[in-house]
Motif scaffolding. Structure first.
Motif, mmCIF file in Angstrom:
data_model
loop_
_atom_site.group_PDB
_atom_site.id
_atom_site.type_symbol
_atom_site.label_atom_id
_atom_site.label_comp_id
_atom_site.label_asym_id
_atom_site.label_seq_id
_atom_site.Cartn_x
_atom_site.Cartn_y
_atom_site.Cartn_z
ATOM 1 N N GLY A 143 -1.410 5.326 2.935
ATOM 2 C CA GLY A 143 -2.034 6.787 2.745
ATOM 3 C C GLY A 143 -1.728 7.529 1.090
ATOM 4 O O GLY A 143 -1.336 6.904 0.226
ATOM 5 N N GLY A 144 -0.639 8.591 2.334
ATOM 6 C CA GLY A 144 0.360 9.038 0.406
ATOM 7 C C GLY A 144 1.543 8.376 0.330
ATOM 8 O O GLY A 144 2.585 9.101 -0.127
ATOM 9 N N GLN A 145 2.162 7.776 0.944
ATOM 10 C CA GLN A 145 3.490 7.120 1.025
ATOM 11 C C GLN A 145 3.583 5.915 0.111
ATOM 12 O O GLN A 145 2.965 4.476 0.404
ATOM 13 N N THR A 146 4.774 5.588 0.012
ATOM 14 C CA THR A 146 5.021 4.356 -1.288
ATOM 15 C C THR A 146 6.504 4.230 -1.265
ATOM 16 O O THR A 146 7.380 4.716 -1.352
ATOM 17 N N LEU A 147 7.049 2.867 -0.917
ATOM 18 C CA LEU A 147 7.903 2.637 -0.619
ATOM 19 C C LEU A 147 8.609 1.910 -1.685
ATOM 20 O O LEU A 147 7.671 1.180 -2.967
ATOM 21 N N SER B 131 8.565 7.402 -1.711
ATOM 22 C CA SER B 131 7.680 8.979 -1.983
ATOM 23 C C SER B 131 7.082 9.284 -1.269
ATOM 24 O O SER B 131 5.911 8.074 -0.725
ATOM 25 N N THR B 132 6.091 10.560 -0.707
ATOM 26 C CA THR B 132 5.371 11.026 0.156
ATOM 27 C C THR B 132 4.798 12.313 -0.828
ATOM 28 O O THR B 132 5.524 12.851 -1.106
ATOM 29 N N SER B 133 3.601 12.297 -0.145
ATOM 30 C CA SER B 133 2.991 13.913 -0.452
ATOM 31 C C SER B 133 2.116 14.120 -0.039
ATOM 32 O O SER B 133 1.992 12.964 1.419
ATOM 33 N N MET C 163 7.366 14.361 -3.181
ATOM 34 C CA MET C 163 8.389 13.875 -2.561
ATOM 35 C C MET C 163 9.520 12.441 -2.845
ATOM 36 O O MET C 163 8.652 11.989 -1.802
ATOM 37 N N LEU C 164 10.736 13.246 -2.991
ATOM 38 C CA LEU C 164 11.506 11.432 -2.689
ATOM 39 C C LEU C 164 11.933 11.646 -1.669
ATOM 40 O O LEU C 164 13.287 12.528 -0.958
ATOM 41 N N LEU C 165 12.017 10.842 -0.217
ATOM 42 C CA LEU C 165 13.250 10.943 0.815
ATOM 43 C C LEU C 165 14.054 9.242 0.540
ATOM 44 O O LEU C 165 13.195 8.780 0.143
ATOM 45 N N VAL D 28 8.488 10.363 7.434
ATOM 46 C CA VAL D 28 8.276 9.012 6.955
ATOM 47 C C VAL D 28 7.244 7.789 7.734
ATOM 48 O O VAL D 28 8.299 7.382 8.757
ATOM 49 N N THR D 29 6.250 7.522 6.892
ATOM 50 C CA THR D 29 6.295 6.030 8.460
ATOM 51 C C THR D 29 6.575 4.534 8.663
ATOM 52 O O THR D 29 7.087 4.533 7.133
ATOM 53 N N LEU D 30 6.582 4.521 9.152
ATOM 54 C CA LEU D 30 7.564 3.147 9.503
ATOM 55 C C LEU D 30 6.320 2.350 9.902
ATOM 56 O O LEU D 30 6.774 0.666 8.865
ATOM 57 N N ALA D 31 5.939 2.010 11.103
ATOM 58 C CA ALA D 31 5.493 1.433 11.791
ATOM 59 C C ALA D 31 3.729 1.851 12.732
ATOM 60 O O ALA D 31 4.497 2.901 13.426
#
Length: 302
Positions: free
Chosen positions: A32-36, A82-84, A1-3, A258-261
């Motif tokens: 993890g499953g998240q890409t900035l 981008s998240t998964s 998913m694109l957020l 969405v993970t920030l920190a």
């Protein structure tokens, strides 16, 4: 998913602020499953210096300073992520050790090998050690119960025992106070779960981020109507990874998060904090927008 996430923070000061130094945790993580995919930070008035660095826990921390008098401050973080969906296989779930064995792995022993997860065993400013957390957590941690099963049951009990109530707590409310009053916001739910796990001798950390919310049927998505979110993360040594639990919503975070920190508690990862000279009175406005985009969405401008 694109957020696509836009986090706007605006201050109005009276009288003017003479100079200021601010620190931000607003750049989403790539892990993890998240890409900035893209990130832009806009500060007005323009700072005399702006720099990024990694903090103790691997989060991107931005620092900026303002040396000219100003009556307004605008900070806008614009991110494309981008998240998964993170899923565990049946074999991975079975690999979860009984919680007591995990506790024993992190019990202090002279000359034991260092494990970075052990830093999340101890009390922190907003998550103190108290027997009240032991008493609340104990029914979930039955003898021989797998760690993941116990953490999941604890998440469910916090969700059912606490009432979500906006403005019932403040940013600095300790977890113990929120537990006693039985109500709070997502920050409090996360702090309580972290405190309960640590009280049982298990590493747990605080996660800041965002959650994609859905508008009511037939209603448009309102720009700026979303908010920051928070949840807890528990370390599973058998899998050598941190697993997330959201007690506010009684679910495992997925591709709509969405993970920030990550840190010991909110104080480690607050979106924005700083020191100012002047500005005895101020008005703060925060607006967050989280919206899904199609895969072919263009990149964000600077």
């Amino acid at each position: 998913m694109l957020l696509h996430v836009v986090h706007e923070t605006r201050y109005r000061y009276s009288p003017a602020v003479v100079n200021a130094h601010h620190m931000l945790h607003l750049k989403p993580a790539s892990r993890g499953g998240q890409t900035l995919l893209n990130y832009a930070l806009r500060v007005d008035p323009a700072p005399v210096q702006l720099r990024d660095a990694l903090d103790t826990y691997g989060n991107t921390r931005s620092y900026f300073s303002l040396q000219a008098a100003h009556e307004r401050l605008s900070v806008v973080a614009d991110s494309l992520v981008s998240t998964s969906k993170a899923t565990l296989s049946p074999a991975q779930r079975l690999a979860s050790l009984p919680w007591e064995k995990v506790r024993e792995q992190f019990r202090y022993r002279a000359q034991a090998a260092y494990d970075s997860a052990s830093e999340f065993l101890f009390a922190s400013p907003y998550v103190p050690r108290d027997d009240a957390f032991v008493q609340f957590a104990r029914p979930s941690f039955l003898p021989g119960r797998p760690l993941l099963e116990a953490a999941h049951e604890l998440m469910q009990r916090i969700h059912s025992s606490m009432r979500y109530e906006s403005d019932s707590t403040e940013v600095g409310t300790p977890a113990l106070q929120a537990l006693h009053q039985g109500r709070g916001v997502c920050q409090d739910f996360a702090h309580i779960m972290v405190a309960c796990c640590r009280a049982m001798g298990l590493p747990a950390r605080y996660v800041s981020g965002y959650l994609l919310t859905k508008p009511p049927p037939g209603q448009p998505r309102l720009i700026g109507s979303d908010a920051s979110h928070a949840w807890a993360s528990v370390y599973c040594p058998a899998l050598r990874q941190w697993l997330d639990f959201d007690p506010t919503n009684n679910r495992a975070p997925g591709e709509d998060y969405v993970t920030l920190a990550t840190g010991r508690d909110f104080l480690d990862v607050s979106p924005m904090r700083g020191v100012i000279r002047g500005g005895a009175q101020h008005i703060l406005d925060v607006a967050v927008t989280v919206e899904p985009l199609q895969a072919e969405a263009p990149g964000l401008g600077a």
